[in-house]
Scaffold this active site. Structure first.
Site, PDB file in Angstrom:
ATOM      1  N   ASN A  10       0.892  -1.014   0.155  1.00  0.00           N
ATOM      2  CA  ASN A  10      -0.060   0.105   0.016  1.00  0.00           C
ATOM      3  C   ASN A  10       1.024   1.231  -0.023  1.00  0.00           C
ATOM      4  O   ASN A  10       1.524   1.567   0.777  1.00  0.00           O
ATOM      5  CB  ASN A  10      -1.135  -0.011   1.302  1.00  0.00           C
ATOM      6  CG  ASN A  10      -1.796   1.199   1.473  1.00  0.00           C
ATOM      7  OD1 ASN A  10      -1.852   2.080   0.468  1.00  0.00           O
ATOM      8  ND2 ASN A  10      -2.492   1.435   2.773  1.00  0.00           N
ATOM      9  N   TRP A  11       1.045   1.879  -1.200  1.00  0.00           N
ATOM     10  CA  TRP A  11       1.777   2.969  -1.314  1.00  0.00           C
ATOM     11  C   TRP A  11       1.383   4.046  -0.616  1.00  0.00           C
ATOM     12  O   TRP A  11       2.217   5.052  -0.602  1.00  0.00           O
ATOM     13  CB  TRP A  11       2.358   3.284  -3.060  1.00  0.00           C
ATOM     14  CG  TRP A  11       3.160   2.280  -3.508  1.00  0.00           C
ATOM     15  CD1 TRP A  11       3.435   0.974  -2.894  1.00  0.00           C
ATOM     16  CD2 TRP A  11       3.389   2.148  -4.781  1.00  0.00           C
ATOM     17  NE1 TRP A  11       3.944   0.361  -3.927  1.00  0.00           N
ATOM     18  CE2 TRP A  11       4.056   0.912  -5.001  1.00  0.00           C
ATOM     19  CE3 TRP A  11       3.183   3.124  -5.955  1.00  0.00           C
ATOM     20  CZ2 TRP A  11       4.551   0.676  -6.394  1.00  0.00           C
ATOM     21  CZ3 TRP A  11       3.940   2.677  -7.135  1.00  0.00           C
ATOM     22  CH2 TRP A  11       4.557   1.498  -7.268  1.00  0.00           C
ATOM     23  N   LYS A  12       0.049   4.025  -0.190  1.00  0.00           N
ATOM     24  CA  LYS A  12      -0.309   5.545   0.283  1.00  0.00           C
ATOM     25  C   LYS A  12      -0.321   6.549  -0.542  1.00  0.00           C
ATOM     26  O   LYS A  12      -0.336   6.412  -1.734  1.00  0.00           O
ATOM     27  CB  LYS A  12      -0.038   5.804   1.940  1.00  0.00           C
ATOM     28  CG  LYS A  12      -0.181   4.397   2.740  1.00  0.00           C
ATOM     29  CD  LYS A  12      -0.082   4.505   3.990  1.00  0.00           C
ATOM     30  CE  LYS A  12      -0.217   3.301   4.973  1.00  0.00           C
ATOM     31  NZ  LYS A  12       0.039   3.289   6.191  1.00  0.00           N
ATOM     32  N   HIS A 100      -9.410   1.132   5.203  1.00  0.00           N
ATOM     33  CA  HIS A 100      -8.324   1.593   5.757  1.00  0.00           C
ATOM     34  C   HIS A 100      -8.477   2.451   6.955  1.00  0.00           C
ATOM     35  O   HIS A 100      -9.294   3.341   6.905  1.00  0.00           O
ATOM     36  CB  HIS A 100      -7.169   1.820   4.742  1.00  0.00           C
ATOM     37  CG  HIS A 100      -5.704   2.059   5.382  1.00  0.00           C
ATOM     38  ND1 HIS A 100      -5.470   2.866   6.219  1.00  0.00           N
ATOM     39  CD2 HIS A 100      -4.923   1.031   5.388  1.00  0.00           C
ATOM     40  CE1 HIS A 100      -4.075   2.685   6.586  1.00  0.00           C
ATOM     41  NE2 HIS A 100      -4.023   1.377   5.981  1.00  0.00           N
ATOM     42  N   GLU A 102      -6.591   4.904   8.068  1.00  0.00           N
ATOM     43  CA  GLU A 102      -6.552   6.160   7.487  1.00  0.00           C
ATOM     44  C   GLU A 102      -7.822   6.928   6.903  1.00  0.00           C
ATOM     45  O   GLU A 102      -8.195   8.116   7.193  1.00  0.00           O
ATOM     46  CB  GLU A 102      -5.354   6.487   6.807  1.00  0.00           C
ATOM     47  CG  GLU A 102      -3.989   6.042   7.540  1.00  0.00           C
ATOM     48  CD  GLU A 102      -2.771   5.589   6.582  1.00  0.00           C
ATOM     49  OE1 GLU A 102      -2.993   5.510   5.575  1.00  0.00           O
ATOM     50  OE2 GLU A 102      -1.943   5.097   7.367  1.00  0.00           O
ATOM     51  N   GLU A 172      -5.134  -4.630  10.942  1.00  0.00           N
ATOM     52  CA  GLU A 172      -4.244  -3.837  11.162  1.00  0.00           C
ATOM     53  C   GLU A 172      -4.440  -3.151  12.416  1.00  0.00           C
ATOM     54  O   GLU A 172      -5.054  -2.169  12.226  1.00  0.00           O
ATOM     55  CB  GLU A 172      -4.078  -2.701   9.952  1.00  0.00           C
ATOM     56  CG  GLU A 172      -3.818  -3.233   8.734  1.00  0.00           C
ATOM     57  CD  GLU A 172      -3.423  -2.132   7.412  1.00  0.00           C
ATOM     58  OE1 GLU A 172      -2.207  -2.469   7.258  1.00  0.00           O
ATOM     59  OE2 GLU A 172      -4.148  -1.004   7.360  1.00  0.00           O
ATOM     60  N   GLY A 178       2.748   2.681  10.937  1.00  0.00           N
ATOM     61  CA  GLY A 178       3.562   3.647  10.537  1.00  0.00           C
ATOM     62  C   GLY A 178       4.465   3.911  11.683  1.00  0.00           C
ATOM     63  O   GLY A 178       5.041   5.154  11.761  1.00  0.00           O
ATOM     64  N   SER A 218       3.630  -1.968  10.402  1.00  0.00           N
ATOM     65  CA  SER A 218       5.031  -1.949  10.592  1.00  0.00           C
ATOM     66  C   SER A 218       5.650  -3.417  10.042  1.00  0.00           C
ATOM     67  O   SER A 218       6.565  -3.994  10.794  1.00  0.00           O
ATOM     68  CB  SER A 218       5.553  -1.698  11.842  1.00  0.00           C
ATOM     69  OG  SER A 218       5.198  -0.212  12.254  1.00  0.00           O
ATOM     70  N   GLY A 239       2.968  -0.877   4.280  1.00  0.00           N
ATOM     71  CA  GLY A 239       3.049   0.267   3.939  1.00  0.00           C
ATOM     72  C   GLY A 239       4.334   0.584   3.592  1.00  0.00           C
ATOM     73  O   GLY A 239       5.015   0.457   2.531  1.00  0.00           O
ATOM     74  N   GLY A 240       5.113   1.407   4.496  1.00  0.00           N
ATOM     75  CA  GLY A 240       6.414   2.254   4.394  1.00  0.00           C
ATOM     76  C   GLY A 240       7.373   1.189   3.590  1.00  0.00           C
ATOM     77  O   GLY A 240       8.111   1.686   2.803  1.00  0.00           O
TER      78      GLY A 240
HETATM   79  P1  13P Z   1       3.185   0.828   7.719  1.00  0.00           P
HETATM   80  O1  13P Z   1       3.794  -0.715   7.208  1.00  0.00           O
HETATM   81  O2  13P Z   1       3.759   1.709   7.168  1.00  0.00           O
HETATM   82  O3  13P Z   1       3.191   0.374   9.209  1.00  0.00           O
HETATM   83  O4  13P Z   1       1.585   0.695   7.034  1.00  0.00           O
HETATM   84  C1  13P Z   1       0.919  -0.311   7.383  1.00  0.00           C
HETATM   85  C2  13P Z   1      -0.289   0.122   6.492  1.00  0.00           C
HETATM   86  O5  13P Z   1      -1.171   1.031   6.974  1.00  0.00           O
HETATM   87  C3  13P Z   1      -0.619  -0.644   5.315  1.00  0.00           C
HETATM   88  O6  13P Z   1      -1.960  -0.525   4.824  1.00  0.00           O
END
Ligand code: 13P
Length: 258
Positions: A10-12, A100, A102, A172, A178, A218, A239-240
């Protein structure tokens, strides 16, 4: 039954379409055919990159499923700034993230909206990745299970057991996103097992056995193996660490780091 893990990046809101092209090409060198026999891989760039990612994946026959991070539930209409599921389907998008944390926390998305999206995504023959997860306060107040149970039941309300069997749920914990704080493998396993038990209760044992449950929060190369080898964890929503080819490929190759 063995469930093929799904590792999703997930590149956000990161990477423009030039950067996306570069990352997908780097990833194609880092990931091998053996990897994709063992795991499914989806990448979820921002909307403006999807056409570019789809084109390179198809023209170079890259083994990645194209994904999206979000969509609207209506088929069309006066919804400035939104994207209809059929528009994603037309780009050969396979997986769409729904609900999600967010989207829920920053943009006010509710379980009812997630539910409408899950149905709209299924109606367009794509696979929802429906997210659930608790805040730190909820966890400390021992409300995590209530929260997750509600999100799973309400988010999937009215979906048939056969459809539930084919979709993906991502657990999650919000406090792990993050932050560099990962749930311990035991905690992640316990919560993913709880998600599966909730699915069994609401949709039956067959749906629960087949549904894929990802862990997210994470996930890094260093912890991917112990998370992914838990019996109820069927992949990761990353994510990251999905923004660099090397780290994402090492998560895909989690079995090599035993
Ligand atoms: P991180 O891997 O950056 O913690 O993000 C997780 C996430 O929200 C994936 O959708």
């Amino acid at each position: 039954m063995s469930r093929k893990p799904l590792i999703s990046g997930n590149w956000k809101m990161h990477l423009n379409h030039f950067e996306a092209l570069k990352l997908v090409q780097e990833l194609s060198y880092a990931v091998t055919i053996d990897d994709v026999e063992e795991v499914d891989i989806s990448i979820h760039p921002p909307f403006t990159d999807i056409r570019t990612v789809q084109t390179v994946c198809e023209s170079d026959r890259l083994p990645f499923h194209v994904g999206a991070q979000h969509c609207h539930f209506e088929a069309k209409g006066a919804f400035t700034g939104e994207i209809a599921p059929s528009m994603l389907a037309k780009l050969n998008v396979s997986y769409v993230i729904v609900g999600h944390s967010e989207r829920r926390e920053v943009f006010g998305e509710t379980d009812e909206m997630a539910n409408a999206k899950v149905k709209a995504i299924l109606a367009n023959e794509m696979i929802p990745i429906m997210c659930c997860g608790e805040t730190l306060e909820e966890r400390e107040a021992e409300q995590a299970e209530d929260k997750i149970s509600g999100q799973v039941r309400d988010g999937l309300a009215g979906v048939s057991p056969e459809q539930v069997a084919g979709l993906v749920i991502a657990y999650e914990p919000i406090w792990a996103i993050g932050t560099g704080k990962t749930a311990s493998a035991e905690d992640a396993q316990a919560m993913c097992a709880f998600v599966r038990a909730t699915v069994a209760d609401a949709f039956g044992a067959e749906a629960a056995e087949a549904v894929r449950i990802q862990y997210g929060g994470s996930v890094k190369p260093v912890n991917a193996n112990e998370l992914m080898t838990q019996p109820d964890i069927d992949g990761a929503l990353v994510g990251g660490a999905s923004l660099e080819a090397e780290s994402f490929a090492r998560i895909v190759q989690f079995r090599l780091s035993e």
